[in-house]
Motif scaffolding. Sequence first.
Motif, PDB file in Angstrom:
ATOM      1  N   UNK A  59       5.049   7.982  -0.847  1.00  0.00           N
ATOM      2  CA  UNK A  59       5.812   7.816  -2.080  1.00  0.00           C
ATOM      3  C   UNK A  59       6.635   6.538  -2.068  1.00  0.00           C
ATOM      4  N   UNK A  60       7.287   6.240  -0.934  1.00  0.00           N
ATOM      5  CA  UNK A  60       8.104   5.029  -0.834  1.00  0.00           C
ATOM      6  C   UNK A  60       7.255   3.771  -0.991  1.00  0.00           C
ATOM      7  N   UNK A  61       6.122   3.736  -0.304  1.00  0.00           N
ATOM      8  CA  UNK A  61       5.263   2.558  -0.389  1.00  0.00           C
ATOM      9  C   UNK A  61       4.646   2.414  -1.778  1.00  0.00           C
ATOM     10  N   UNK A  62       4.217   3.512  -2.361  1.00  0.00           N
ATOM     11  CA  UNK A  62       3.623   3.442  -3.691  1.00  0.00           C
ATOM     12  C   UNK A  62       4.638   2.970  -4.728  1.00  0.00           C
ATOM     13  N   UNK A  63       5.865   3.465  -4.613  1.00  0.00           N
ATOM     14  CA  UNK A  63       6.911   3.065  -5.558  1.00  0.00           C
ATOM     15  C   UNK A  63       7.188   1.568  -5.457  1.00  0.00           C
ATOM     16  N   UNK A  64       7.305   1.064  -4.234  1.00  0.00           N
ATOM     17  CA  UNK A  64       7.546  -0.366  -4.039  1.00  0.00           C
ATOM     18  C   UNK A  64       6.361  -1.195  -4.539  1.00  0.00           C
ATOM     19  N   UNK A  65       5.149  -0.741  -4.236  1.00  0.00           N
ATOM     20  CA  UNK A  65       3.953  -1.495  -4.638  1.00  0.00           C
ATOM     21  C   UNK A  65       3.849  -1.557  -6.161  1.00  0.00           C
ATOM     22  N   UNK A  66       4.125  -0.443  -6.808  1.00  0.00           N
ATOM     23  CA  UNK A  66       4.064  -0.427  -8.270  1.00  0.00           C
ATOM     24  C   UNK A  66       5.130  -1.344  -8.857  1.00  0.00           C
ATOM     25  N   UNK A  67       6.333  -1.287  -8.293  1.00  0.00           N
ATOM     26  CA  UNK A  67       7.437  -2.115  -8.799  1.00  0.00           C
ATOM     27  C   UNK A  67       7.128  -3.601  -8.664  1.00  0.00           C
ATOM     28  N   UNK A 103       5.619 -14.772   5.815  1.00  0.00           N
ATOM     29  CA  UNK A 103       5.787 -13.351   5.485  1.00  0.00           C
ATOM     30  C   UNK A 103       6.986 -12.756   6.210  1.00  0.00           C
ATOM     31  N   UNK A 104       7.184 -13.150   7.462  1.00  0.00           N
ATOM     32  CA  UNK A 104       8.343 -12.650   8.211  1.00  0.00           C
ATOM     33  C   UNK A 104       9.651 -13.097   7.576  1.00  0.00           C
ATOM     34  N   UNK A 105       9.733 -14.363   7.189  1.00  0.00           N
ATOM     35  CA  UNK A 105      10.975 -14.884   6.632  1.00  0.00           C
ATOM     36  C   UNK A 105      11.292 -14.266   5.263  1.00  0.00           C
ATOM     37  N   UNK A 106      10.298 -14.154   4.418  1.00  0.00           N
ATOM     38  CA  UNK A 106      10.552 -13.565   3.102  1.00  0.00           C
ATOM     39  C   UNK A 106      10.972 -12.103   3.230  1.00  0.00           C
ATOM     40  N   UNK A 152      10.910  -1.077   4.095  1.00  0.00           N
ATOM     41  CA  UNK A 152      11.095  -2.316   3.337  1.00  0.00           C
ATOM     42  C   UNK A 152      10.512  -3.504   4.075  1.00  0.00           C
ATOM     43  N   UNK A 153      10.730  -3.563   5.384  1.00  0.00           N
ATOM     44  CA  UNK A 153      10.159  -4.655   6.175  1.00  0.00           C
ATOM     45  C   UNK A 153       8.638  -4.637   6.091  1.00  0.00           C
ATOM     46  N   UNK A 154       8.050  -3.473   6.345  1.00  0.00           N
ATOM     47  CA  UNK A 154       6.591  -3.378   6.395  1.00  0.00           C
ATOM     48  C   UNK A 154       5.976  -3.651   5.036  1.00  0.00           C
ATOM     49  N   UNK A 155       6.522  -3.026   3.992  1.00  0.00           N
ATOM     50  CA  UNK A 155       5.949  -3.253   2.672  1.00  0.00           C
ATOM     51  C   UNK A 155       6.041  -4.720   2.263  1.00  0.00           C
ATOM     52  N   UNK A 156       7.233  -5.307   2.345  1.00  0.00           N
ATOM     53  CA  UNK A 156       7.401  -6.671   1.850  1.00  0.00           C
ATOM     54  C   UNK A 156       6.606  -7.678   2.675  1.00  0.00           C
ATOM     55  N   UNK A 165       1.688 -11.043   2.032  1.00  0.00           N
ATOM     56  CA  UNK A 165       0.303 -11.433   2.296  1.00  0.00           C
ATOM     57  C   UNK A 165      -0.548 -11.299   1.028  1.00  0.00           C
ATOM     58  N   UNK A 166      -0.339 -10.225   0.276  1.00  0.00           N
ATOM     59  CA  UNK A 166      -1.071 -10.063  -0.981  1.00  0.00           C
ATOM     60  C   UNK A 166      -0.816 -11.260  -1.904  1.00  0.00           C
TER      61      UNK A 166
END
Length: 349
Positions: free
Chosen positions: A36-44, A180-183, A135-139, A144-145
């Motif tokens: 749910x957390x990852x899907x919400x972030x991805x959709x946003x 990606x790490x810095x952002x 947040x770290x993993x998703x962003x 990369x996307x």
Amino acid sequence: MALLKTKEISDQIELNEFDYSFLSPELTSIYRAYKSKFQTLFEQYSDAWGLENCYFYIKSSDVCNASATKFNEFNLINITNGYPILMNKKLQSDFFKNVLFIALINDKSINDAYVDVFEKFGNNLIEFINNCSVNFTFHHEFRHILQFNFSPSNRNFDFSENFSSDSKFKMAKHAWEYDADRSTVYRVLRFAYQTFVDLGLSTPEQLKCVFYLALSSIILTKNLFYFNVINDHTNREKIRPNGFYTKMYSHPHALVRIVNVLSYFIDCANDDHENLKMDLQETINNVLKINKLYFESLHEESNFTNQFVEQWGAHSNKINSYNNELYEFSIRNKSIKSLLEFNGTRFGA
């Protein structure tokens, strides 16, 4: 913008999704919460960037990993089923009782601030650590996307957080990981600061403690990915720093990336909060001590932290030099440059 459903892409891509429906209610709840957390972030964020055909899924693998994929018109992010369990089952209350003793390595002002922070967090401290990791993993994967979609190449891409020793080196790949790490660091920093405000904390010392916990979550997550940690048991050969390198393999060495993360986090924190004065050595002391507690909870004989510090000392000049080289290369990379120009932000934000 709604994310794609499994049936919309399953006939084109073999995803190897993890089925957790048969597991205990406790484990099912953990997986549902992470999904749910990852899907919400991805959709946003896909909506904010105007991306179509986005899909998040949990991949079947006990190795702690995450990846981003561009396949034709699809934008995919996954985490493995080992990642949520390693974050949740090991970060229990006894672990954080031990973390409080970390306060003793600091002066009295930081020591007292830790007590205040822990009191304010209460039972929500584990959730905060997990959310920083999410947040770290998703962003990181979402960056990369964006890199894939802003690349002048029309090729498909697939970047995983783990790499094999036979993976090929390309400077552009190292630069994309650096970017990606810095952002990602700045995203987690802003999330941590908002948590600090929401908790009603107010002093620079308390903010430092919240930042130490957030940064510890980032480094802990990076190490879980980098050392191929296995769900619920430890392959001791994998919990061991690889020999130091620079221009080899698909990813920069863990130490190069961790120094980049630490230094950039501190720079951003001090830029945003002029009275904070975060210090590199104090930050390292706190972050590595918390990581040491975690990895010792995986295996009582784990000594990866000591080996890590020894490598850092032995190669500090090469680490700093290579990070500088990656910075110079990154700001000239077409994909990263296009992202920066589109975003209108400082490098890595």
